[in-house]
Design an enzyme around this catalytic site. Structure first.
Site, PDB file in Angstrom:
ATOM      1  NE  ARG A 165      44.916  36.967  38.200  1.00 30.53           N
ATOM      2  CZ  ARG A 165      44.565  38.061  37.531  1.00 30.53           C
ATOM      3  NH1 ARG A 165      44.109  39.129  38.164  1.00 30.53           N
ATOM      4  NH2 ARG A 165      44.640  38.077  36.212  1.00 30.53           N
ATOM      5  CG  ASP A 194      42.348  35.269  36.938  1.00 30.70           C
ATOM      6  OD1 ASP A 194      43.060  34.936  35.965  1.00 30.70           O
ATOM      7  OD2 ASP A 194      41.771  36.365  37.003  1.00 30.70           O
ATOM      8  CG  HIS A 265      41.811  35.903  33.095  1.00 31.29           C
ATOM      9  ND1 HIS A 265      43.070  36.151  33.585  1.00 31.29           N
ATOM     10  CD2 HIS A 265      41.507  36.960  32.292  1.00 31.29           C
ATOM     11  CE1 HIS A 265      43.509  37.319  33.100  1.00 31.29           C
ATOM     12  NE2 HIS A 265      42.595  37.826  32.309  1.00 31.29           N
ATOM     13  CG  ASP A 327      38.814  39.603  31.802  1.00 25.74           C
ATOM     14  OD1 ASP A 327      38.085  38.703  32.256  1.00 25.74           O
ATOM     15  OD2 ASP A 327      39.934  39.873  32.279  1.00 25.74           O
ATOM     16  CD  GLU A 328      43.302  40.963  30.406  1.00 23.29           C
ATOM     17  OE1 GLU A 328      43.938  42.010  30.298  1.00 23.29           O
ATOM     18  OE2 GLU A 328      43.427  40.197  31.382  1.00 23.29           O
ATOM     19  CD1 TRP A 394      37.383  45.218  31.137  1.00 23.23           C
ATOM     20  CD2 TRP A 394      39.479  45.856  31.550  1.00 23.23           C
ATOM     21  NE1 TRP A 394      38.211  44.432  30.377  1.00 23.23           N
ATOM     22  CE2 TRP A 394      39.517  44.793  30.615  1.00 23.23           C
ATOM     23  CE3 TRP A 394      40.685  46.414  31.981  1.00 23.23           C
ATOM     24  CZ2 TRP A 394      40.700  44.288  30.089  1.00 23.23           C
ATOM     25  CZ3 TRP A 394      41.876  45.914  31.455  1.00 23.23           C
ATOM     26  CH2 TRP A 394      41.868  44.864  30.512  1.00 23.23           C
ATOM     27  CE1 TYR A 419      39.878  48.364  36.372  1.00 22.32           C
ATOM     28  CE2 TYR A 419      41.844  47.094  35.914  1.00 22.32           C
ATOM     29  CZ  TYR A 419      40.487  47.277  35.793  1.00 22.32           C
ATOM     30  OH  TYR A 419      39.736  46.373  35.116  1.00 22.32           O
ATOM     31  CG  ASP A 421      45.454  46.836  40.022  1.00 19.82           C
ATOM     32  OD1 ASP A 421      44.689  47.773  39.686  1.00 19.82           O
ATOM     33  OD2 ASP A 421      45.880  45.992  39.211  1.00 19.82           O
ATOM     34  CD1 TRP A 469      42.235  44.884  38.504  1.00 16.93           C
ATOM     35  CD2 TRP A 469      41.719  42.702  38.505  1.00 16.93           C
ATOM     36  NE1 TRP A 469      41.108  44.707  37.726  1.00 16.93           N
ATOM     37  CE2 TRP A 469      40.774  43.386  37.712  1.00 16.93           C
ATOM     38  CE3 TRP A 469      41.588  41.320  38.662  1.00 16.93           C
ATOM     39  CZ2 TRP A 469      39.722  42.731  37.068  1.00 16.93           C
ATOM     40  CZ3 TRP A 469      40.543  40.667  38.028  1.00 16.93           C
ATOM     41  CH2 TRP A 469      39.628  41.371  37.242  1.00 16.93           C
ATOM     42  CD  GLU A 471      47.244  41.027  38.507  1.00 19.87           C
ATOM     43  OE1 GLU A 471      46.655  41.722  39.371  1.00 19.87           O
ATOM     44  OE2 GLU A 471      46.931  41.031  37.307  1.00 19.87           O
TER      45      GLU A 471
HETATM   46  C1  TNX Z   1      43.399  43.445  33.498  1.00 17.00           C
HETATM   47  S1  TNX Z   1      40.536  44.190  34.218  1.00 17.00           S
HETATM   48  C2  TNX Z   1      42.640  42.364  33.914  1.00 17.00           C
HETATM   49  C3  TNX Z   1      43.038  41.640  35.124  1.00 17.00           C
HETATM   50  C4  TNX Z   1      44.311  42.153  35.718  1.00 17.00           C
HETATM   51  C5  TNX Z   1      44.328  43.668  35.679  1.00 17.00           C
HETATM   52  C6  TNX Z   1      45.509  44.296  36.346  1.00 17.00           C
HETATM   53  C7  TNX Z   1      40.351  42.844  33.587  1.00 17.00           C
HETATM   54  C8  TNX Z   1      38.998  42.548  33.219  1.00 17.00           C
HETATM   55  N1  TNX Z   1      41.409  42.050  33.367  1.00 17.00           N
HETATM   56  O1  TNX Z   1      43.111  40.254  34.856  1.00 17.00           O
HETATM   57  O2  TNX Z   1      44.405  41.701  37.019  1.00 17.00           O
HETATM   58  O3  TNX Z   1      44.271  44.091  34.329  1.00 17.00           O
HETATM   59  O4  TNX Z   1      45.304  45.652  36.586  1.00 17.00           O
END
Ligand code: TNX
Length: 758
Positions: A165, A194, A265, A327-328, A394, A419, A421, A469, A471
């Site tokens: 980021r 990412d 990502h 993730d995500e 996480w 975390y 951040d 993180w 951002e």
């Molecule tokens: C979730 S933690 C994410 C990151 C973001 C973060 C911000 C994780 C595995 N994925 O992509 O940067 O939250 O706190």
């Protein structure tokens, strides 16, 4: 200058340098003994013949001294008073350290053990010049006598840096590694790819960096407000630089674990090679943060690509673990893809979650065949966990618990504790950070081993990691601020069995000096003062001030713009007038400045300090207080945390004034911030009641958002509303956003502050 002298004076009165009780992380056993050892250039370091581990650590010992201005010493296999001794019975990373007037002895069985004996020794020095490579003046280090016997609680103690980021230059990565190792961290998890950037050179796929390392602009402030800086942003590490970092880390007993994100990502890679996506139309490296729906498609082409990339990655990183993210990854693209749907049928999978699991298992067997182990975020549990995988938990500790019960290794890194951040103090006073709060005491309170695990499941918890993180971390200075001092609290969570927060805070004051010597401006947000307005009776409002560090004094002044304001020391709640300015500074016993100077303007009215009932209020805003609407602090256009944010529902709140009032005016302020989907209610109704049963409408009107500027404070006023005790407000939410507006949920929210009844 006066401030400086006072600061040094407090350091010397409050702390005795070089005592074992200043060490972070806290050693398992440590005793201070009388006297100490003065190091002279005539001293000799004695190593056991042929022991290359001892030699490597002794060399670092000499280098550090030389860099700080001390001369050079001799190394010998026969004699010497600085003695390295091997004791094979010690576990890896364990060490013993003895200092007395006759010499220093470092005992261990491993490189890590000797290395950590040395780190503890540095922390025992009576002289901060040891951390100073700038002055290089001749001096004589002194180490206080002690006896330490120490070993870590967990074998994995990590920090993750998100270099995707925002990019962090090699010099900063090395500095971070140095400081990490001083606090006995042994893993550096490097988040290299990412949606917003691909940051590692891959020879076989040059477009990854030629295209994927640059985004055309970056979000300014919170990305949900959709405002951009218009500046291209790039950066990546060459393979040469990566080798340099990995080798450097190794000398510091740190293993570097690379993370290559998949299948989510990954938009930067897709922008470079669109065929990696289920939708091969051209796309760009992402400029906002958050979760991206365009993810890797599990085709043969993608797997070949990933295996090629991982082959180059494994050649650079000798680590046992390779992190694959996981993730995500929203499943929308896979649901829509004919290829994915037929793959699901062909492989007999149940759904897209099993397809994700199929994806990760494929990569796992590839990594395993090369002698490596896969680690991923806890989403890799969904749809079935791959056989040898280690889970990084996480989303709370839940995933970790589940994995440990399945006898999989776990690294705990829940956002609720780890975390870095997140903001560490009241967001109203903090620099830009992720929109959530994680103060120092919460980090310290973390126990990585959940009590719900049975004793034989606990051994699967291999360690703990803090995640930075990036951002909202735009570069080295911001990273230092976010990492420190919370990384010291986490270091103790990873290393020490015995913890005590008050004792940690006492040691931390010494370490602020140590960090400053290394050029690190740590956050002192935990000193910061919380303001709270309480109502004693109608018209009588009192402000109380509190720092989480109860050893501090708080001084305050009501003078605006004074060059040297007249300070008073806070003793008891301060009476507020209708309009009060106050600035506040926490100080030590001796008057040294501790932490930030903050200020507020309070405007009291008849409802100030009274609680209200409202639904769907975001606690992140207005200091997380339940009094946000009535705390006497007016919402400001340039500080979003002064507002009370209501979710995407209609607004509804009520306040009981506790007695009959006959005010001249009711005033409520609303924020419009179009780019963030924050809109004025389309209809507003204000009602009052004397008995809480029958209400009178004193205001009812529609509101046309398009009549007002994109960023605007709208004030609703009702003159002479009569006598009442209860106030009720309804606001109709704009609802679903059309293309003129933007935010992530696509629904507008209502923000307001403050409610004045005068
Ligand atoms: C979730 S933690 C994410 C990151 C973001 C973060 C911000 C994780 C595995 N994925 O992509 O940067 O939250 O706190």
């Amino acid at each position: 200058m006066r401030v400086l002298i006072i600061t040094l004076a407090t350091l010397f009165t409050n702390f005795v340098y070089g005592q074992t009780n200043n060490i972070i992380p806290k050693p398992a056993f440590a005793d201070d003994l009388p006297g100490g050892f003065t190091l002279r250039e005539s001293e000799v370091i004695r190593l056991e013949p042929g022991d290359s581990l001892q030699r490597a650590v002794a060399t670092q010992f000499l280098h550090r001294l030389a860099a700080s201005g001390f001369g050079s010493m001799r190394v010998s296999n026969q004699n010497g008073r600085i003695i390295f001794t091997k004791d094979s019975s010690l576990p890896p990373e364990a060490y013993r350290l003895r200092v007395d007037p006759s010499g220093i002895e470092l005992t261990a069985s491993s490189f890590g053990g000797y290395f950590y004996a040395l780190q503890s020794l540095w922390q025992l020095s009576s002289d901060l010049r040891l951390y100073d490579s700038v002055s290089r003046k001749k001096y004589t280090p002194f180490f206080k006598s002690c006896s330490i016997s120490d070993q870590p609680r967990f074998g994995y103690r990590g920090i993750m840096l998100d270099a995707a980021r925002h990019f962090f230059p090699v010099w900063y990565v090395k500095k971070l590694l140095r400081v990490m190792s001083f606090y006995k961290y042994n893993r550096f998890h490097w988040h290299l790819t990412d949606d917003q950037g691909w940051r590692i050179e891959i020879k076989k796929y040059p477009l990854l960096t030629a295209v994927g390392a640059t985004r055309k602009e970056t979000a300014k402030g919170y990305y949900s407000f959709h405002e951009f800086d218009g500046q291209p942003y790039s950066g990546y590490y060459t393979q040469e630089q990566i080798r340099e970092v990995v080798a450097y880390a190794k000398q510091l007993n740190i293993e570097v674990i690379p993370e290559i994100e998949m299948p989510g990502h990954s938009l930067a890679a897709i922008a470079a090679y669109p065929a990696l996506s289920c939708d091969p139309s051209p796309t760009e490296v992402k400029t906002t943060w958050g979760v991206e729906t365009n993810i890797l498609c599990p085709t043969k082409y993608t797997f070949r690509f990933l295996e090629d990339v991982l082959t180059e990655v494994m050649a650079l990183f000798p680590s046992r673990y390779i992190h694959v993210g996981g993730d995500e990854a929203p499943k929308l693209a896979w649901q829509k893809s004919a290829f994915c749907q037929s793959l699901i049928k062909e492989k007999g999978l149940k759904d897209e979650h099993e397809l994700q699991s199929y994806f990760i298992k494929h990569i796992d067997s590839f990594l395993t065949s090369k002698g490596r182990r896969l680690i991923g975020w806890d989403e890799i549990l969904e749809g079935g966990l791959s056989a040898g995988a280690t889970v990084m938990s996480w989303r709370g500790t839940k995933g970790g618990i589940e994995a440990a019960k399945m006898k999989h290794d776990v690294i705990m890194s829940p956002y609720t504790y780890c975390y870095l951040d997140y903001a560490q103090g009241y967001m109203m006073d903090e620099p830009l950070s992720y929109r959530d709060m994680l103060p120092l005491d919460s980090v310290y309170a973390f126990d990585p081993v959940p009590a719900t695990l049975a004793p034989d499941e606990r051994r699967f918890i291999k360690g703990v990691q803090g995640n930075l993180w990036s951002e909202y971390v735009s570069g080295p200075t911001a990273a230092d601020y976010q990492l420190f001092p919370r990384a010291l609290a986490l270091a103790e969570n990873g290393w020490s069995e015995q913890k005590s927060y008050p004792d940690f805070l006492r040691r931390l004051k010494y370490h602020f000096g140590v960090l400053a010597k290394q050029g690190i401006k740590a956050s002192t947000a935990y000193y910061d003062v919380q303001y709270e307005v309480k109502r004693r009776s109608m018209g009588k409002y009192f402000l109380s001030l509190k720092s989480k560090d109860s050893s501090l004094l708080i001084r305050y002044s009501d003078q605006v713009n004074a060059k040297s304001p007249q300070w008073q020391y806070y003793k008891s709640p301060i009476a507020l007038s209708e309009n009060s300015f106050i600035q506040v500074q926490p100080v030590s016993n001796s008057g040294a400045i501790m932490g930030k100077l903050t200020s507020r303007v309070f405007e009291t009215s008849l409802l100030t300090g009274l609680p209200y009932q409202a639904e769907d209020v975001s606690k992140r805003y207005n200091g997380g207080s339940d009094y946000g609407l009535t705390n006497g602090i007016r919402g400001q256009i340039d500080n979003e945390f002064t507002w009370v944010a209501i979710g995407t529902d209609n607004l509804q709140f009520s306040i009981d004034a506790r007695e009959q009032i006959s005010p001249e005016q009711i005033q409520i302020n609303f924020l419009k911030w179009q780019s963030g989907g924050i809109l004025l209610p389309t209809q507003l109704k204000i009602e009052v009641s004397a008995d809480g049963k029958t209400y009178r409408t004193v205001y009812l009107a529609p509101l046309e958002n398009r009549l007002y500027p994109a960023k605007y404070i709208y004030t609703v006023s009702v003159d002479n509303p009569g006598t009442f005790r209860y106030l009720k407000v309804f606001g109709k939410n704009y609802g679903k956003l059309d293309t003129n507006y933007y935010n992530q949920s696509n629904r507008s929210s209502i923000w307001l502050d403050e409610v004045f009844v005068k």
